[in-house]
Design a protein around this motif. Structure first.
Motif, PDB file in Angstrom:
ATOM      1  N   ASP A  34       0.838  -1.197   0.000  1.00 61.05           N
ATOM      2  CA  ASP A  34       0.000   0.000   0.000  1.00 61.05           C
ATOM      3  C   ASP A  34       0.869   1.241   0.000  1.00 61.05           C
ATOM      4  N   TYR A  35       0.306   2.314  -0.583  1.00 62.26           N
ATOM      5  CA  TYR A  35       0.998   3.597  -0.599  1.00 62.26           C
ATOM      6  C   TYR A  35       1.080   4.159   0.818  1.00 62.26           C
ATOM      7  N   ALA A  36       2.214   4.763   1.166  1.00 63.97           N
ATOM      8  CA  ALA A  36       2.346   5.354   2.495  1.00 63.97           C
ATOM      9  C   ALA A  36       3.225   6.591   2.395  1.00 63.97           C
ATOM     10  N   VAL A  37       2.980   7.551   3.271  1.00 64.25           N
ATOM     11  CA  VAL A  37       3.824   8.741   3.283  1.00 64.25           C
ATOM     12  C   VAL A  37       5.029   8.438   4.161  1.00 64.25           C
ATOM     13  N   SER A  38       6.044   7.836   3.558  1.00 62.49           N
ATOM     14  CA  SER A  38       7.232   7.478   4.322  1.00 62.49           C
ATOM     15  C   SER A  38       8.370   7.275   3.343  1.00 62.49           C
ATOM     16  N   ILE A  39       9.536   6.911   3.851  1.00 63.92           N
ATOM     17  CA  ILE A  39      10.656   6.573   2.981  1.00 63.92           C
ATOM     18  C   ILE A  39      11.047   5.131   3.283  1.00 63.92           C
ATOM     19  N   PRO A  40      10.993   4.203   2.360  1.00 64.02           N
ATOM     20  CA  PRO A  40      10.394   4.294   1.025  1.00 64.02           C
ATOM     21  C   PRO A  40       8.874   4.385   1.108  1.00 64.02           C
ATOM     22  N   PRO A  41       8.233   4.984   0.057  1.00 64.64           N
ATOM     23  CA  PRO A  41       6.812   5.346   0.186  1.00 64.64           C
ATOM     24  C   PRO A  41       5.849   4.185  -0.007  1.00 64.64           C
ATOM     25  N   TYR A  42       6.033   3.097   0.709  1.00 62.35           N
ATOM     26  CA  TYR A  42       5.040   2.025   0.656  1.00 62.35           C
ATOM     27  C   TYR A  42       5.099   1.252   1.972  1.00 62.35           C
ATOM     28  N   THR A  43       4.048   0.524   2.229  1.00 67.89           N
ATOM     29  CA  THR A  43       3.973  -0.287   3.425  1.00 67.89           C
ATOM     30  C   THR A  43       3.314  -1.607   3.076  1.00 67.89           C
ATOM     31  N   PRO A  44       3.600  -2.750   3.633  1.00 72.85           N
ATOM     32  CA  PRO A  44       4.537  -2.939   4.739  1.00 72.85           C
ATOM     33  C   PRO A  44       5.979  -3.090   4.234  1.00 72.85           C
ATOM     34  N   THR A  45       6.939  -2.841   5.103  1.00 76.13           N
ATOM     35  CA  THR A  45       8.322  -3.204   4.795  1.00 76.13           C
ATOM     36  C   THR A  45       8.683  -4.366   5.708  1.00 76.13           C
ATOM     37  N   LEU A  46       9.512  -5.239   5.177  1.00 80.66           N
ATOM     38  CA  LEU A  46       9.857  -6.442   5.920  1.00 80.66           C
ATOM     39  C   LEU A  46      10.799  -6.091   7.065  1.00 80.66           C
ATOM     40  N   ASP A  47      10.393  -6.416   8.288  1.00 81.75           N
ATOM     41  CA  ASP A  47      11.230  -6.122   9.446  1.00 81.75           C
ATOM     42  C   ASP A  47      11.647  -7.436  10.088  1.00 81.75           C
ATOM     43  N   LEU A  48      12.898  -7.829   9.805  1.00 77.49           N
ATOM     44  CA  LEU A  48      13.338  -9.151  10.268  1.00 77.49           C
ATOM     45  C   LEU A  48      13.635  -9.175  11.769  1.00 77.49           C
ATOM     46  N   SER A  49      13.751  -7.979  12.386  1.00 78.32           N
ATOM     47  CA  SER A  49      14.112  -7.951  13.803  1.00 78.32           C
ATOM     48  C   SER A  49      12.965  -8.482  14.673  1.00 78.32           C
ATOM     49  N   GLU A  50      11.738  -8.468  14.112  1.00 73.95           N
ATOM     50  CA  GLU A  50      10.613  -8.987  14.884  1.00 73.95           C
ATOM     51  C   GLU A  50      10.448 -10.487  14.723  1.00 73.95           C
ATOM     52  N   GLY A  51      11.367 -11.075  13.955  1.00 69.28           N
ATOM     53  CA  GLY A  51      11.367 -12.531  13.818  1.00 69.28           C
ATOM     54  C   GLY A  51      10.170 -13.035  13.031  1.00 69.28           C
ATOM     55  N   TRP A  52       9.707 -14.200  13.351  1.00 66.37           N
ATOM     56  CA  TRP A  52       8.639 -14.899  12.650  1.00 66.37           C
ATOM     57  C   TRP A  52       7.376 -14.071  12.601  1.00 66.37           C
ATOM     58  N   GLN A  53       7.071 -13.407  13.726  1.00 62.25           N
ATOM     59  CA  GLN A  53       5.880 -12.569  13.826  1.00 62.25           C
ATOM     60  C   GLN A  53       5.910 -11.478  12.741  1.00 62.25           C
ATOM     61  N   GLY A  54       7.093 -10.889  12.576  1.00 62.96           N
ATOM     62  CA  GLY A  54       7.254  -9.820  11.596  1.00 62.96           C
ATOM     63  C   GLY A  54       6.994 -10.325  10.190  1.00 62.96           C
ATOM     64  N   ILE A  55       7.500 -11.514   9.866  1.00 67.28           N
ATOM     65  CA  ILE A  55       7.327 -12.076   8.526  1.00 67.28           C
ATOM     66  C   ILE A  55       5.850 -12.375   8.264  1.00 67.28           C
ATOM     67  N   ARG A  56       5.162 -12.960   9.279  1.00 62.54           N
ATOM     68  CA  ARG A  56       3.739 -13.271   9.110  1.00 62.54           C
ATOM     69  C   ARG A  56       2.925 -12.006   8.905  1.00 62.54           C
ATOM     70  N   GLY A  57       3.239 -10.991   9.710  1.00 62.10           N
ATOM     71  CA  GLY A  57       2.537  -9.718   9.607  1.00 62.10           C
ATOM     72  C   GLY A  57       2.751  -9.092   8.241  1.00 62.10           C
ATOM     73  N   PHE A  58       3.971  -9.249   7.719  1.00 62.13           N
ATOM     74  CA  PHE A  58       4.321  -8.692   6.412  1.00 62.13           C
ATOM     75  C   PHE A  58       3.465  -9.297   5.311  1.00 62.13           C
ATOM     76  N   PHE A  59       3.361 -10.640   5.317  1.00 59.29           N
ATOM     77  CA  PHE A  59       2.586 -11.290   4.268  1.00 59.29           C
ATOM     78  C   PHE A  59       1.095 -11.023   4.415  1.00 59.29           C
ATOM     79  N   ALA A  60       0.644 -10.888   5.668  1.00 59.95           N
ATOM     80  CA  ALA A  60      -0.773 -10.627   5.893  1.00 59.95           C
ATOM     81  C   ALA A  60      -1.178  -9.265   5.345  1.00 59.95           C
ATOM     82  N   ALA A  61      -0.213  -8.317   5.301  1.00 61.28           N
ATOM     83  CA  ALA A  61      -0.560  -6.960   4.872  1.00 61.28           C
ATOM     84  C   ALA A  61      -0.551  -6.802   3.348  1.00 61.28           C
TER      85      ALA A  61
END
Lengths: 298, 273
Positions: A34-61
């Motif tokens: 999705d478009y987002a007002v940020s750098i880079p201008p889209y969301t979600p971005t993959l955040d590996l520091s949150e581990g498995w939860q982060g990856i699942r959340g990423f794909f769900a979005a």
């Protein structure tokens, strides 16, 4: 398999994987974001520091929202259709202009041919941008063409050619002409003239000999040339943006503006993916035609 | 039987007029005194002087030349390797994918290539600039080099390579002393093609350049969008002149080489008799 062979295969292979194939995966991924007002201008971005939860959340979005948006806003439909129309018409026009030139080259004296060949290839080496630019001065309202026509009295008011689809057709025909001439010339040059002589001896007129013999024999050149014009013309950006003005809608220009002006990267990515899907069919057909030609040569 | 008719003569004259008149007009009007490009006001080389005093253009030209030189050199090495692998490499895992990745960039719309590379650079956190343009240009021009070189590799007699290997050359020595000299014309042609493609590219460079680097096509495009300008005409004339000299001298060199080759073959035949 020894090390040298592995390196030889591995280096170009890895390069293309990383810089050609992986980027397509990224385009596809971002087209689902999705478009987002940020750098880079889209969301979600993959955040590996949150581990498995982060990856699942990423794909769900990720979702197909941008593709739905493309079907709802008729700007995109019209842009795809008008690109297809412009590409088809200009390919046909390029064929009409290019075929007689290729024919004339193939029938000219053999000692002339290398020189004529060079004259066709020379514009191809000259900057694309400059060749398009040359037409701005010719086609604009106070341009050389209108000056000439006004001076000769053929028209009394300047013609509006610039910023219309006509200007885009002229631009595409002009810049892609060598791509049409060269493959047709290659098939015509190989043709056996004795076939034509036989046809004429048997009472065929020159014109019908052309329709019955020459044209079918040059078919593979016509097909190759048409694809070489059609495929790049479909995604063309420079020509519609310099010669077409705001009245010409082409998908390459829409993608560019979506990216650079609206900064909507997810929609730009979705536009690119759809364009790619449209192009897959002609690209496969083109490759089939080339393989058939190579087999015929062998 | 001569088949050259009035129709052919007309087709050729009209066709080449269409191809060349726009460029000739461009060149003529680069010597126009007036700032209004479409109105002739007398001969002058004023705009060439103006062009060479324009620091922005000179900087962009310098960036473009560096990018073109580096990217075409790397592309030639990678492309020659890829061609060798495709023609001589035999079977290996993922060969179909490999040849697909060589041919696909040739027909890929530039907007897609540019966008995909940009998104890659952003997602791995690479700062955009000269380096990223070089990476992008290398990627698409290595495919062109590979096509040019592999057509040459297919056409020449493989037995000379095998002879070298039989006589005890290592594969690398055989490549260096037998294959490379034979494919050299194609490698040079590939380099020149890669160099020109890089000099010419607007779309991919615009995506991958970022705000810090400006190439000549980007500079030309942004000023042309505002309309025709005599400085651009002067710049175009210089570029057209360079290309013309390059193409004519390349064709003279290749013509001389063909003549030389025919002479060698004749001498070889005479020696055999």
């Amino acid at each position: 398999m020894n090390l040298a062979r592995r390196t030889l295969i591995g280096i170009p292979y890895l390069w293309l994987l990383l810089l050609f194939l992986v980027p397509f995966g990224i385009i596809f991924k971002i087209s689902l974001s999705d478009y987002a007002v940020s750098i880079p201008p889209y969301t979600p971005t993959l955040d590996l520091s949150e581990g498995w939860q982060g990856i699942r959340g990423f794909f769900a979005a990720l979702d197909w929202e941008n593709y739905v948006f493309l079907t709802e806003d008729d700007l995109y439909w019209r842009a795809y259709l008008s690109s297809l129309k412009i590409a088809v018409i200009s390919t046909f026009l390029t064929l009409l202009v290019g075929y007689p030139i290729a024919y004339g080259m193939a029938k000219s004296a053999p000692e002339w041919r290398p020189m004529l060949m060079m004259l066709v290839i020379l514009p191809f080496w000259t900057s694309f941008l400059i060749r398009v630019y040359a037409w701005i001065g010719i086609l604009s309202n106070e341009g050389y063409l209108n000056q000439l026509l006004l001076w000769t009295g053929i028209i009394s008011d300047p013609l509006q050619i610039m910023n219309t689809p006509t200007a885009v057709y002229i631009g595409i025909v002009y810049t892609y002409l060598p791509f049409m001439i060269l493959p047709i010339y290659a098939t015509l040059e190989r043709m056996d003239d004795s076939l034509l002589e036989a046809a004429e001896d048997l009472g065929c007129s020159r014109l019908s000999a052309f329709w019955i013999i020459t044209l079918p024999l040059s078919r593979s050149g016509i097909i190759a040339g048409s694809f070489l014009v059609f495929i790049p013309a479909l995604g063309e950006f420079v020509i519609p943006s310099l010669l077409g003005g705001s009245s010409t809608l082409m998908i390459g220009k829409v993608l560019w503006e979506e990216f650079f002006s609206n900064r909507d990267w997810p929609v730009a990515s979705a536009v690119a993916i759809i364009l790619l899907l449209i192009l897959v069919i002609p690209i496969i057909l083109f490759q089939k035609n080339q393989e058939k030609n190579q087999e015929a040569d062998a | 039987m001569r088949r050259f008719s009035w129709f052919n003569a007309t087709a050729l004259t009209a066709g080449f007029a269409f191809l060349y008149i726009p460029m000739i007009i461009l060149v003529i009007y680069s010597f126009n005194e007036s700032r209004l490009v479409t109105v002739w006001a007398g001969f002058s080389t004023h705009w060439y002087g103006e062009l060479f005093r324009d620091q922005a253009f000179l900087d962009a030209a310098w960036v473009t030349l560096r990018v073109a030189f580096v990217s075409s050199t790397i592309a030639t090495i990678l492309g020659t390797m890829a061609a060798y692998v495709l023609v001589r490499g035999g079977k290996f895992m993922g060969r179909t994918l490999f040849s697909g990745m060589i041919y696909a960039p040739l027909v890929m719309p530039e907007v897609i290539t540019g966008l995909s590379l940009l998104l890659l650079f952003i997602s791995i956190g690479l700062d955009r600039g000269i380096f990223t343009i070089i990476l992008a240009h290398t990627t698409f021009s290595m495919c062109y080099v590979s096509v040019v070189v592999s057509s040459r590799l297919v056409s020449f007699d493989r037995s000379v390579e095998e002879a070298a290997l039989d006589l005890g050359c290592t594969p690398f020595d055989a490549f260096r002393s037998v294959t490379l000299p034979l494919i050299a014309p194609a490698v040079i042609a590939g380099w020149l093609l890669a160099f020109t493609l890089s000099l010419d590219d607007l779309v991919i460079a615009s995506f991958t350049a970022g705000p810090s680097a400006t190439t000549l096509p980007i500079k030309i495009f942004s000023s042309v969008r505002l309309g025709v300008s005599p400085e651009i005409n002067a710049l175009s004339t210089i570029l057209i002149l360079i290309v013309t000299i390059g193409v004519i001298s390349a064709s003279l060199v290749s013509k001389r080489r063909i003549v030389q080759q025919q002479r060698d073959e004749q001498m070889a035949e005479q020696a055999q008799q």
